[in-house]
Scaffold this active site. Structure first.
Site, PDB file in Angstrom:
ATOM      1  N   HIS A  55       0.826  -1.202   0.000  1.00 39.99           N
ATOM      2  CA  HIS A  55       0.000   0.000   0.000  1.00 39.99           C
ATOM      3  C   HIS A  55       0.862   1.255   0.000  1.00 39.99           C
ATOM      4  O   HIS A  55       0.663   2.176  -0.800  1.00 39.99           O
ATOM      5  CB  HIS A  55      -0.916  -0.023   1.225  1.00 39.99           C
ATOM      6  N   GLU A  56       1.843   1.297   0.879  1.00 37.27           N
ATOM      7  CA  GLU A  56       2.713   2.472   0.968  1.00 37.27           C
ATOM      8  C   GLU A  56       3.591   2.613  -0.274  1.00 37.27           C
ATOM      9  O   GLU A  56       3.837   3.727  -0.737  1.00 37.27           O
ATOM     10  CB  GLU A  56       3.555   2.420   2.242  1.00 37.27           C
TER      11      GLU A  56
ATOM     12  N   HIS B 167       1.717   4.391  -2.863  1.00 34.34           N
ATOM     13  CA  HIS B 167       1.718   5.841  -2.659  1.00 34.34           C
ATOM     14  C   HIS B 167       2.996   6.475  -3.190  1.00 34.34           C
ATOM     15  O   HIS B 167       2.952   7.534  -3.819  1.00 34.34           O
ATOM     16  CB  HIS B 167       1.540   6.190  -1.181  1.00 34.34           C
TER      17      HIS B 167
END
Length: 80
Positions: A31-32, A35
């Site tokens: 997820h990170e 980003h």
């Protein structure tokens, strides 16, 4: 998302470390990383689902949302 990932990083002693992450830790890292690459969850959902939540996403962008934590909103032209 992959249930397992292998990450490589340098620790505080500048030693290369390879670590296998599973479960929640693997999801968080993916997820990170998304980003960092400029990918948001809405980029991964199908067009129908995106259309269904379009109103909710617009409300979030405008700050029309109630949460129990601080949020930052993008500047909207003509508003401060």
């Amino acid at each position: 998302r992959n249930p397992d990932v292998i990450v490589e990083y340098y620790n505080e002693n500048f030693e290369l470390v390879e670590e296998k992450l599973t479960g929640l830790a693997a999801r968080v890292v993916q997820h990170e990383y998304d980003h960092i690459e400029g990918v948001l969850f809405i980029d991964k959902i199908n067009p129908l689902k995106k259309q269904l939540i379009k109103g909710k996403l617009a409300d979030i962008t405008k700050g029309n949302i109630k949460v129990n934590y601080r949020m930052k909103f993008p500047l909207v032209k003509g508003k401060q």
